[in-house]
Design a protein around this motif. Structure first.
Motif, PDB file in Angstrom:
ATOM      1  N   ALA A 197       0.920  -1.168   0.152  1.00 33.22           N
ATOM      2  CA  ALA A 197      -0.037  -0.062  -0.044  1.00 33.22           C
ATOM      3  C   ALA A 197       0.872   1.332   0.126  1.00 33.22           C
ATOM      4  CB  ALA A 197      -1.078   0.105   1.049  1.00 33.22           C
ATOM      5  N   ILE A 198       1.966   0.989   0.866  1.00 35.78           N
ATOM      6  CA  ILE A 198       2.908   2.373   0.608  1.00 35.78           C
ATOM      7  C   ILE A 198       3.524   2.553  -0.633  1.00 35.78           C
ATOM      8  CG2 ILE A 198       5.123   3.110   1.633  1.00 35.78           C
ATOM      9  CD1 ILE A 198       4.461   1.799   4.163  1.00 35.78           C
ATOM     10  N   ALA A 199       4.031   1.711  -1.370  1.00 34.36           N
ATOM     11  CA  ALA A 199       4.399   1.614  -2.581  1.00 34.36           C
ATOM     12  C   ALA A 199       3.326   2.237  -3.521  1.00 34.36           C
ATOM     13  CB  ALA A 199       5.081   0.305  -3.152  1.00 34.36           C
ATOM     14  N   PHE A 200       2.032   1.626  -3.524  1.00 36.16           N
ATOM     15  CA  PHE A 200       1.014   1.734  -4.473  1.00 36.16           C
ATOM     16  C   PHE A 200       0.541   3.493  -4.171  1.00 36.16           C
ATOM     17  CE2 PHE A 200      -3.385   2.529  -4.855  1.00 36.16           C
ATOM     18  CZ  PHE A 200      -3.613   2.424  -6.146  1.00 36.16           C
ATOM     19  N   PHE A 201       0.680   3.853  -2.936  1.00 42.46           N
ATOM     20  CA  PHE A 201       0.064   5.466  -2.927  1.00 42.46           C
ATOM     21  C   PHE A 201       1.329   6.214  -3.114  1.00 42.46           C
ATOM     22  CE2 PHE A 201      -3.251   3.548  -0.331  1.00 42.46           C
ATOM     23  CZ  PHE A 201      -4.379   4.463  -0.706  1.00 42.46           C
ATOM     24  N   ALA A 202       2.448   5.815  -3.198  1.00 41.71           N
ATOM     25  CA  ALA A 202       3.586   6.687  -4.048  1.00 41.71           C
ATOM     26  C   ALA A 202       3.677   6.684  -5.240  1.00 41.71           C
ATOM     27  CB  ALA A 202       4.975   6.116  -3.382  1.00 41.71           C
ATOM     28  N   ILE A 215      -3.863  13.736   0.023  1.00 39.28           N
ATOM     29  CA  ILE A 215      -4.378  12.387   0.381  1.00 39.28           C
ATOM     30  C   ILE A 215      -3.211  11.121   0.450  1.00 39.28           C
ATOM     31  CG2 ILE A 215      -6.015  10.578   0.145  1.00 39.28           C
ATOM     32  CD1 ILE A 215      -7.206  12.874   1.880  1.00 39.28           C
ATOM     33  N   CYS A 216      -2.645  11.241  -0.721  1.00 39.20           N
ATOM     34  CA  CYS A 216      -1.738  10.221  -0.832  1.00 39.20           C
ATOM     35  C   CYS A 216      -0.588  10.270   0.020  1.00 39.20           C
ATOM     36  CB  CYS A 216      -1.039   9.856  -2.240  1.00 39.20           C
ATOM     37  SG  CYS A 216      -2.301   9.590  -3.676  1.00 39.20           S
ATOM     38  N   LEU A 217       0.042  11.474   0.048  1.00 34.92           N
ATOM     39  CA  LEU A 217       0.972  11.904   1.200  1.00 34.92           C
ATOM     40  C   LEU A 217       0.709  11.501   2.515  1.00 34.92           C
ATOM     41  CD1 LEU A 217       4.134  12.439   1.278  1.00 34.92           C
ATOM     42  CD2 LEU A 217       3.133  15.060   1.529  1.00 34.92           C
ATOM     43  N   SER A 218      -0.365  11.850   3.015  1.00 35.39           N
ATOM     44  CA  SER A 218      -0.909  11.417   4.335  1.00 35.39           C
ATOM     45  C   SER A 218      -0.850   9.878   4.441  1.00 35.39           C
ATOM     46  CB  SER A 218      -2.227  12.128   4.561  1.00 35.39           C
ATOM     47  OG  SER A 218      -2.905  11.640   5.927  1.00 35.39           O
ATOM     48  N   ILE A 219      -1.503   9.311   3.539  1.00 30.52           N
ATOM     49  CA  ILE A 219      -1.567   7.561   3.938  1.00 30.52           C
ATOM     50  C   ILE A 219      -0.210   7.102   3.791  1.00 30.52           C
ATOM     51  CG2 ILE A 219      -2.318   5.538   2.824  1.00 30.52           C
ATOM     52  CD1 ILE A 219      -4.871   7.053   1.690  1.00 30.52           C
ATOM     53  N   ILE A 220       0.804   7.625   3.077  1.00 29.16           N
ATOM     54  CA  ILE A 220       2.228   7.184   3.053  1.00 29.16           C
ATOM     55  C   ILE A 220       2.819   7.372   4.572  1.00 29.16           C
ATOM     56  CG2 ILE A 220       4.443   7.414   1.975  1.00 29.16           C
ATOM     57  CD1 ILE A 220       3.136   7.839  -0.685  1.00 29.16           C
ATOM     58  N   LEU A 221       2.770   8.678   4.727  1.00 28.05           N
ATOM     59  CA  LEU A 221       3.281   8.676   6.134  1.00 28.05           C
ATOM     60  C   LEU A 221       2.686   7.995   7.246  1.00 28.05           C
ATOM     61  CD1 LEU A 221       3.873  12.808   5.569  1.00 28.05           C
ATOM     62  CD2 LEU A 221       5.633  10.899   5.512  1.00 28.05           C
ATOM     63  N   ILE A 222       1.394   7.932   7.262  1.00 25.85           N
ATOM     64  CA  ILE A 222       0.876   7.142   8.276  1.00 25.85           C
ATOM     65  C   ILE A 222       1.216   5.773   8.388  1.00 25.85           C
ATOM     66  CG2 ILE A 222      -1.379   6.568   9.405  1.00 25.85           C
ATOM     67  CD1 ILE A 222      -2.690   9.253   8.486  1.00 25.85           C
ATOM     68  N   LEU A 226       4.305  11.032  11.460  1.00 28.36           N
ATOM     69  CA  LEU A 226       2.796  10.874  11.563  1.00 28.36           C
ATOM     70  C   LEU A 226       2.116  12.174  12.000  1.00 28.36           C
ATOM     71  CD1 LEU A 226       0.365   9.243  12.860  1.00 28.36           C
ATOM     72  CD2 LEU A 226       1.207   9.401  14.804  1.00 28.36           C
ATOM     73  N   PHE A 227       2.860  13.432  12.531  1.00 31.28           N
ATOM     74  CA  PHE A 227       2.516  14.547  12.707  1.00 31.28           C
ATOM     75  C   PHE A 227       2.165  15.252  11.206  1.00 31.28           C
ATOM     76  CE2 PHE A 227       2.894  19.173  13.193  1.00 31.28           C
ATOM     77  CZ  PHE A 227       1.807  19.520  13.851  1.00 31.28           C
ATOM     78  N   ILE A 228       3.047  15.040  10.342  1.00 33.98           N
ATOM     79  CA  ILE A 228       2.848  15.515   8.901  1.00 33.98           C
ATOM     80  C   ILE A 228       1.844  14.945   8.102  1.00 33.98           C
ATOM     81  CG2 ILE A 228       4.105  15.954   7.040  1.00 33.98           C
ATOM     82  CD1 ILE A 228       6.702  16.068   8.244  1.00 33.98           C
ATOM     83  N   GLY A 229       1.584  13.616   8.422  1.00 33.21           N
ATOM     84  CA  GLY A 229       0.572  12.774   7.712  1.00 33.21           C
ATOM     85  C   GLY A 229      -0.690  13.584   8.227  1.00 33.21           C
ATOM     86  N   LEU A 230      -1.102  13.796   9.528  1.00 35.16           N
ATOM     87  CA  LEU A 230      -2.261  14.235   9.661  1.00 35.16           C
ATOM     88  C   LEU A 230      -2.355  15.742   9.503  1.00 35.16           C
ATOM     89  CD1 LEU A 230      -2.173  13.334  13.554  1.00 35.16           C
ATOM     90  CD2 LEU A 230      -3.241  12.165  11.717  1.00 35.16           C
ATOM     91  N   MET A 231      -1.415  16.597   9.128  1.00 38.42           N
ATOM     92  CA  MET A 231      -1.343  17.897   8.543  1.00 38.42           C
ATOM     93  C   MET A 231      -1.623  17.736   7.344  1.00 38.42           C
ATOM     94  SD  MET A 231      -0.671  20.580  10.815  1.00 38.42           S
ATOM     95  CE  MET A 231       0.160  21.699   9.564  1.00 38.42           C
ATOM     96  N   CYS A 232      -1.231  16.874   6.469  1.00 43.03           N
ATOM     97  CA  CYS A 232      -1.426  16.716   4.905  1.00 43.03           C
ATOM     98  C   CYS A 232      -3.115  16.479   4.764  1.00 43.03           C
ATOM     99  CB  CYS A 232      -0.773  15.529   4.645  1.00 43.03           C
ATOM    100  SG  CYS A 232       0.885  15.679   4.272  1.00 43.03           S
ATOM    101  N   ILE A 233      -3.848  15.756   5.738  1.00 38.65           N
ATOM    102  CA  ILE A 233      -5.220  15.505   5.828  1.00 38.65           C
ATOM    103  C   ILE A 233      -5.915  16.941   6.020  1.00 38.65           C
ATOM    104  CG2 ILE A 233      -7.369  14.644   7.156  1.00 38.65           C
ATOM    105  CD1 ILE A 233      -5.605  12.352   7.856  1.00 38.65           C
ATOM    106  N   LEU A 234      -5.398  17.615   7.011  1.00 39.33           N
ATOM    107  CA  LEU A 234      -5.783  19.296   6.868  1.00 39.33           C
ATOM    108  C   LEU A 234      -5.695  19.946   5.616  1.00 39.33           C
ATOM    109  CD1 LEU A 234      -4.889  19.955  10.803  1.00 39.33           C
ATOM    110  CD2 LEU A 234      -6.923  19.133  10.042  1.00 39.33           C
TER     111      LEU A 234
END
Length: 366
Positions: A98-103, A170-177, A203-211
């Motif tokens: 999933a990480i590779a797919f969203f990248a 959204i992709c960057l958020s999923i990758i980071l989480i 993890l913090f950047i992933g949540l920031m990407c959602i915002l």
């Protein structure tokens, strides 16, 4: 030495987002903006908008292409990181796929949106500069229907590009989480390869990407209200946090790659032990079977010696029995046995044997 792909992606993403934030600031500070005139599709206002877009189209296009190259450079180390965290494809395969797919999905959608925007922007700019957009119904009346049709077409294509750009977050958020979850599991066995603070920052950047995604969508609906919020999130997330996370990864990834390549056999053996180990027998054993399972088995050599010793007689008894069976009997016993067999029986025994049982005998012995 830092990884060149990650370092290049960090530099390109910083440059692209810096240009994009400059474009957002210029777009917000334009003096002719009027929400009411915009919703009425006023032709004079639309002309001013197109003059502003043509003047700043190079800034927007450069930011988009640089960001697309940043995603291309980012794909390679993200896929490599997922391969390392999966222990060469043997642990949590679906998560790391999933990480590779969203990248790949983030890079693909970014390039699709850039190419789509460049093509539509070239066409609409050519229409605004060279085509008749003033008089469509009659040559004597300036109806400006062409400008209104051009603006409606531009709004539709811009919404398509806008939402594709928002999907990038959204992709960057999923990758980071997902990376945070995988690194956390990795640190249970090896806490020296990946830093815990770097993982928490991801993890913090992933949540920031959602915002950031929410702010982009709201900015499309209410620019004056949510535009400043989107700019604040963009400065904090795109110019500070994401470059720091990527630059730290550029130093951590070579060390993780070296460890992964140095001990591939250990990783394979550990995964084979966990995968091939037979399940524990849950059936209860009977008391004799349990006692037999707990009792130690004798050694093979001692069992063989005891069996041989039990079957063979002692050496002395074997010798005596063999000698006794081969020697002839003594002479006296032989002679006595032969003479006893040839001599007649004594007279008493003969007479007594000839006497009748029913009367006295008339024979007198002298």
């Amino acid at each position: 030495m830092p990884d060149c792909f990650v370092a290049t992606a960090a530099v390109l993403m910083f440059a692209a987002n810096a240009l994009l934030i400059v474009y957002y600031v210029k777009e917000r500070e334009r003096s002719h903006f009027d929400r009411d005139l915009f919703e009425e599709l006023d032709p004079a206002y639309i002309r001013l908008e197109w003059d502003h877009r043509i003047d700043n189209t190079a800034l927007w296009t450069a930011a988009g292409f640089i960001n697309g190259f940043a995603w291309l450079f980012l794909c390679v180390p993200i896929i490599e990181l997922s391969w390392i965290l999966s222990r060469r494809g043997t642990s949590s395969t679906s998560l790391h796929l999933a990480i590779a797919f969203f990248a790949l999905a983030g890079s693909f959608t970014e390039w699709i949106s850039r190419l789509y925007f460049v093509g539509s922007n070239i066409a609409t700019r050519h229409l605004a500069r060279n085509f008749n957009l003033d008089r469509w119904i009659s040559n004597n009346v300036q109806d400006d229907l062409g400008w209104r049709a051009l603006e409606v077409t531009h709004l539709i294509t811009s919404a398509y590009v806008w939402f594709l750009d928002a999907f990038e977050w959204i992709c960057l958020s999923i990758i980071l989480i997902l990376t945070y979850s995988s690194v956390r599991h990795w640190r249970e066995h090896d806490s020296s390869t990946f830093d815990g603070c770097w993982n928490a920052l991801g993890l913090f950047i992933g949540l920031m990407c959602i915002l950031e995604f929410v702010a982009e969508i709201l900015r499309f609906d209410g620019y004056r209200t949510f535009g400043p919020i989107a700019i604040v999130y963009a400065v904090l997330n795109r110019l500070i946090l994401i470059p720091i996370w990527l630059l730290t990864l550029s130093f951590l990834l070579p060390r993780a790659t070296a460890k992964s390549e140095a001990a591939p056999n250990e990783l394979e053996l550990s995964t084979m032990d966990t995968a091939v180990a037979p399940p524990a027998n849950t059936n209860p054993l009977s008391p004799p079977a349990a006692a037999f399972a707990q009792s130690p088995l004798p050694e093979v050599s001692s069992v063989a010696e005891s069996s041989v010793a039990s079957t063979l007689p002692p050496p002395e008894s074997v010798a005596e029995s063999s000698m006794a069976s081969t020697l002839p009997p003594p002479p006296e016993s032989v002679a006595g046995s032969s003479m006893a067999s040839t001599l007649p029986p004594p007279p008493d025994t003969v007479v007594q044997s000839q006497e009748p049982d029913d009367g006295p005998s008339d024979l007198v012995l002298t």
